[in-house]
Design an enzyme around this catalytic site. Sequence first.
Site, PDB file in Angstrom:
ATOM      1  N   LYS A  53       5.639  -8.838   5.047  1.00 11.18           N
ATOM      2  CA  LYS A  53       6.826  -9.351   4.259  1.00 11.18           C
ATOM      3  C   LYS A  53       7.983 -10.282   4.887  1.00 11.18           C
ATOM      4  O   LYS A  53       8.460 -10.955   4.469  1.00 11.18           O
ATOM      5  CB  LYS A  53       7.690  -8.166   3.581  1.00 11.18           C
ATOM      6  CG  LYS A  53       6.748  -7.509   2.602  1.00 11.18           C
ATOM      7  CD  LYS A  53       7.673  -6.796   1.782  1.00 11.18           C
ATOM      8  CE  LYS A  53       8.309  -5.273   2.491  1.00 11.18           C
ATOM      9  NZ  LYS A  53       7.450  -3.989   2.328  1.00 11.18           N
ATOM     10  N   TYR A  70       0.515   3.403   2.101  1.00 11.21           N
ATOM     11  CA  TYR A  70      -0.571   3.379   2.782  1.00 11.21           C
ATOM     12  C   TYR A  70      -0.359   4.735   3.573  1.00 11.21           C
ATOM     13  O   TYR A  70       0.564   4.747   4.551  1.00 11.21           O
ATOM     14  CB  TYR A  70      -0.919   2.193   3.951  1.00 11.21           C
ATOM     15  CG  TYR A  70      -0.864   0.956   2.940  1.00 11.21           C
ATOM     16  CD1 TYR A  70      -1.879   0.364   2.379  1.00 11.21           C
ATOM     17  CD2 TYR A  70       0.524  -0.064   2.856  1.00 11.21           C
ATOM     18  CE1 TYR A  70      -2.091  -0.647   1.506  1.00 11.21           C
ATOM     19  CE2 TYR A  70       0.282  -1.002   1.954  1.00 11.21           C
ATOM     20  CZ  TYR A  70      -0.706  -1.437   1.641  1.00 11.21           C
ATOM     21  OH  TYR A  70      -0.766  -2.516   0.564  1.00 11.21           O
ATOM     22  N   PRO A 124       4.445   6.841   0.852  1.00 13.82           N
ATOM     23  CA  PRO A 124       4.254   5.117   1.159  1.00 13.82           C
ATOM     24  C   PRO A 124       3.221   4.926   0.517  1.00 13.82           C
ATOM     25  O   PRO A 124       2.598   5.615  -0.372  1.00 13.82           O
ATOM     26  CB  PRO A 124       3.548   5.745   2.581  1.00 13.82           C
ATOM     27  CG  PRO A 124       2.793   7.043   2.637  1.00 13.82           C
ATOM     28  CD  PRO A 124       3.960   7.696   1.558  1.00 13.82           C
ATOM     29  N   LEU A 183       0.297   7.094   9.369  1.00 16.85           N
ATOM     30  CA  LEU A 183       1.610   7.055   9.543  1.00 16.85           C
ATOM     31  C   LEU A 183       2.341   5.930  10.252  1.00 16.85           C
ATOM     32  O   LEU A 183       1.519   5.210  10.974  1.00 16.85           O
ATOM     33  CB  LEU A 183       2.091   8.253  10.354  1.00 16.85           C
ATOM     34  CG  LEU A 183       3.556   8.481  10.570  1.00 16.85           C
ATOM     35  CD1 LEU A 183       3.889   9.125   9.170  1.00 16.85           C
ATOM     36  CD2 LEU A 183       4.153   9.079  11.808  1.00 16.85           C
ATOM     37  N   HIS A 184       3.435   5.199   9.623  1.00 17.95           N
ATOM     38  CA  HIS A 184       4.035   3.981  10.144  1.00 17.95           C
ATOM     39  C   HIS A 184       5.384   4.093   9.949  1.00 17.95           C
ATOM     40  O   HIS A 184       6.000   4.992   8.846  1.00 17.95           O
ATOM     41  CB  HIS A 184       3.317   2.726   9.582  1.00 17.95           C
ATOM     42  CG  HIS A 184       3.462   2.796   7.971  1.00 17.95           C
ATOM     43  ND1 HIS A 184       2.504   3.310   7.215  1.00 17.95           N
ATOM     44  CD2 HIS A 184       4.283   2.433   7.095  1.00 17.95           C
ATOM     45  CE1 HIS A 184       2.869   3.273   5.821  1.00 17.95           C
ATOM     46  NE2 HIS A 184       4.102   2.782   5.835  1.00 17.95           N
ATOM     47  N   VAL A 185       6.205   3.333  10.695  1.00 16.91           N
ATOM     48  CA  VAL A 185       7.674   3.475  10.708  1.00 16.91           C
ATOM     49  C   VAL A 185       8.257   2.008  10.242  1.00 16.91           C
ATOM     50  O   VAL A 185       7.835   1.016  11.052  1.00 16.91           O
ATOM     51  CB  VAL A 185       8.260   3.751  12.037  1.00 16.91           C
ATOM     52  CG1 VAL A 185       9.681   3.985  11.917  1.00 16.91           C
ATOM     53  CG2 VAL A 185       7.669   5.119  12.017  1.00 16.91           C
ATOM     54  N   TRP A 198      -6.680  -2.548   6.645  1.00 14.75           N
ATOM     55  CA  TRP A 198      -5.994  -3.269   7.474  1.00 14.75           C
ATOM     56  C   TRP A 198      -5.216  -2.876   8.718  1.00 14.75           C
ATOM     57  O   TRP A 198      -4.900  -3.653   9.679  1.00 14.75           O
ATOM     58  CB  TRP A 198      -4.926  -3.965   6.578  1.00 14.75           C
ATOM     59  CG  TRP A 198      -3.815  -3.045   5.844  1.00 14.75           C
ATOM     60  CD1 TRP A 198      -3.991  -2.249   4.824  1.00 14.75           C
ATOM     61  CD2 TRP A 198      -2.419  -2.816   6.591  1.00 14.75           C
ATOM     62  NE1 TRP A 198      -2.696  -1.532   4.603  1.00 14.75           N
ATOM     63  CE2 TRP A 198      -1.951  -1.943   5.749  1.00 14.75           C
ATOM     64  CE3 TRP A 198      -1.883  -3.402   7.548  1.00 14.75           C
ATOM     65  CZ2 TRP A 198      -0.736  -1.652   5.930  1.00 14.75           C
ATOM     66  CZ3 TRP A 198      -0.454  -3.013   7.840  1.00 14.75           C
ATOM     67  CH2 TRP A 198      -0.108  -2.061   7.055  1.00 14.75           C
ATOM     68  N   GLU A 220      -4.363  -9.884  13.370  1.00 17.48           N
ATOM     69  CA  GLU A 220      -2.960  -9.884  13.831  1.00 17.48           C
ATOM     70  C   GLU A 220      -2.565  -9.489  15.184  1.00 17.48           C
ATOM     71  O   GLU A 220      -1.508  -9.274  15.693  1.00 17.48           O
ATOM     72  CB  GLU A 220      -2.176  -8.957  12.800  1.00 17.48           C
ATOM     73  CG  GLU A 220      -2.193  -9.132  11.315  1.00 17.48           C
ATOM     74  CD  GLU A 220      -1.236  -8.473  10.443  1.00 17.48           C
ATOM     75  OE1 GLU A 220       0.097  -8.768  10.743  1.00 17.48           O
ATOM     76  OE2 GLU A 220      -1.606  -7.830   9.565  1.00 17.48           O
TER      77      GLU A 220
HETATM   78  P1  M7G Z   1       4.318   1.482   2.761  1.00 17.64           P
HETATM   79  O1  M7G Z   1       5.611   2.566   2.643  1.00 17.64           O
HETATM   80  O2  M7G Z   1       3.239   2.132   3.098  1.00 17.64           O
HETATM   81  O3  M7G Z   1       4.311   0.739   1.320  1.00 17.64           O
HETATM   82  O4  M7G Z   1       4.723   0.206   4.088  1.00 17.64           O
HETATM   83  P2  M7G Z   1       5.228  -0.387   0.662  1.00 17.64           P
HETATM   84  O5  M7G Z   1       4.299  -1.532   0.957  1.00 17.64           O
HETATM   85  O6  M7G Z   1       5.113   0.160  -0.624  1.00 17.64           O
HETATM   86  O7  M7G Z   1       6.541  -0.539   1.468  1.00 17.64           O
HETATM   87  C1  M7G Z   1       3.431  -0.416   4.422  1.00 17.64           C
HETATM   88  C2  M7G Z   1       4.203  -1.603   5.004  1.00 17.64           C
HETATM   89  O8  M7G Z   1       3.182  -2.369   5.645  1.00 17.64           O
HETATM   90  C3  M7G Z   1       4.948  -2.402   4.089  1.00 17.64           C
HETATM   91  O9  M7G Z   1       6.225  -2.715   4.520  1.00 17.64           O
HETATM   92  C4  M7G Z   1       3.910  -3.663   3.825  1.00 17.64           C
HETATM   93  O10 M7G Z   1       4.600  -4.941   3.658  1.00 17.64           O
HETATM   94  C5  M7G Z   1       3.405  -3.880   5.132  1.00 17.64           C
HETATM   95  N1  M7G Z   1       1.854  -4.305   5.323  1.00 17.64           N
HETATM   96  C6  M7G Z   1       1.020  -3.972   4.258  1.00 17.64           C
HETATM   97  N2  M7G Z   1      -0.129  -4.654   4.584  1.00 17.64           N
HETATM   98  C7  M7G Z   1      -1.201  -4.717   4.015  1.00 17.64           C
HETATM   99  C8  M7G Z   1       0.144  -5.520   5.688  1.00 17.64           C
HETATM  100  C9  M7G Z   1      -0.695  -6.418   6.683  1.00 17.64           C
HETATM  101  O11 M7G Z   1      -1.868  -6.660   6.350  1.00 17.64           O
HETATM  102  N3  M7G Z   1      -0.085  -6.574   7.925  1.00 17.64           N
HETATM  103  C10 M7G Z   1       0.976  -6.398   8.062  1.00 17.64           C
HETATM  104  N4  M7G Z   1       1.369  -6.943   9.186  1.00 17.64           N
HETATM  105  N5  M7G Z   1       1.977  -5.732   7.316  1.00 17.64           N
HETATM  106  C11 M7G Z   1       1.459  -5.035   6.329  1.00 17.64           C
END
Ligand code: M7G
Length: 328
Positions: free
Chosen positions: A198, A264, A262, A267-269, A166, A176
């Site tokens: 979310k 996933y 995390p 790296l993401h913020v 994704w 997206e």
């Molecule tokens: P994380 O800290 O890896 O995991 O954050 P967490 O889900 O336990 O918080 C990943 C973030 O990406 C989360 O806030 C998810 O809600 C968001 N997220 C996950 N997916 C699969 C998607 C997606 O397909 N699209 C978007 N826009 N956000 C996503």
Amino acid sequence: MEDAAVKRVCEGKDASHRAKKTKEDSENDREEVREEWELENVLSGFKLTKVLSDSAREKNMFIHGKIDEEEAVVILEKTPIREDTVVEMLNGSRLKLEMKNDIYSTYQLQPPPHLNEIKTTLICPATMKHVKKYQHQEIFLVEETGEDYQSITLPYIQSTSFSVQWVQNILEKKAEAERIVCEDPDPEVGFVLLPDFKWDQKQLDNLYLVAIVHKGGIKSLRDLTAEHLPLLQNIYLKGKEAILERYGLPASKLRVYLHYQPSYYHLHVHFTALGYEAPGCGVERAHLLADVIQNLQLDPKFYKSRTLFFPVKKDDGLLLKFKEAKRL
Ligand code: M7G
């Protein structure tokens, strides 16, 4: 001196304050939504396996089931009542009196369908890891040294972690793309900022965006060193600017952080409204980006050596690995 990368313009898609809606806007949205209704309800054949967790306070439910023999997780969530539609709701609903006593009366109110939507997330086909992620379970705090990361956590996350397809789809504009709030395309310090799935984007109270880095190979906080400072500073600066421009929310109203661990490992913020207690924003999992930057400025290898704490669910395989290694 300001970093050159930080000065590069972050390309916003649309500078309008989308979440600040007038009544007219909401009516237009309704038209949009009507046009976009799915022709078929993919959930019509949903068969319930188990309710994984639910919360009367949060007004949500996480459900495990099957759709056409494929495992599925569905998340249902009642969304907040919005100021811009509240009068329409009060004026246009059906009321059923429950009780009346002196000046006090309670009713059941049935709003028109377009004001009674439930945010629904579907994961299908879902893996057992998804099922476990949403299952209510006892949690434990794990204490992970730099060595533990190398010998326990890293091999575990390399052998089993969620697909980041994704994420690739977002970076390659295969999914997206129309939701992107801003992008810096630079391969080293660039990122894409977009609404987290979310957030329904209907109100700013629960604003939630996520900035995903273009550079591959940075799994988490543990991989960060001083060499990533330009990347982190770029995200911090341009992410805040873009949110101010698009949503009118200043930096003083934002919580900007990384999760450790995390879900996933690309790296993401996270950018969330400060007043919103987003899932995972507690001190045991969230690391403020501003602190991360300062820690790396003080010690380039801070996150390589530092003991980090994080919560793990009882059924999580990582907990088992820490137990096997007698670290818990
Ligand atoms: P994380 O800290 O890896 O995991 O954050 P967490 O889900 O336990 O918080 C990943 C973030 O990406 C989360 O806030 C998810 O809600 C968001 N997220 C996950 N997916 C699969 C998607 C997606 O397909 N699209 C978007 N826009 N956000 C996503």
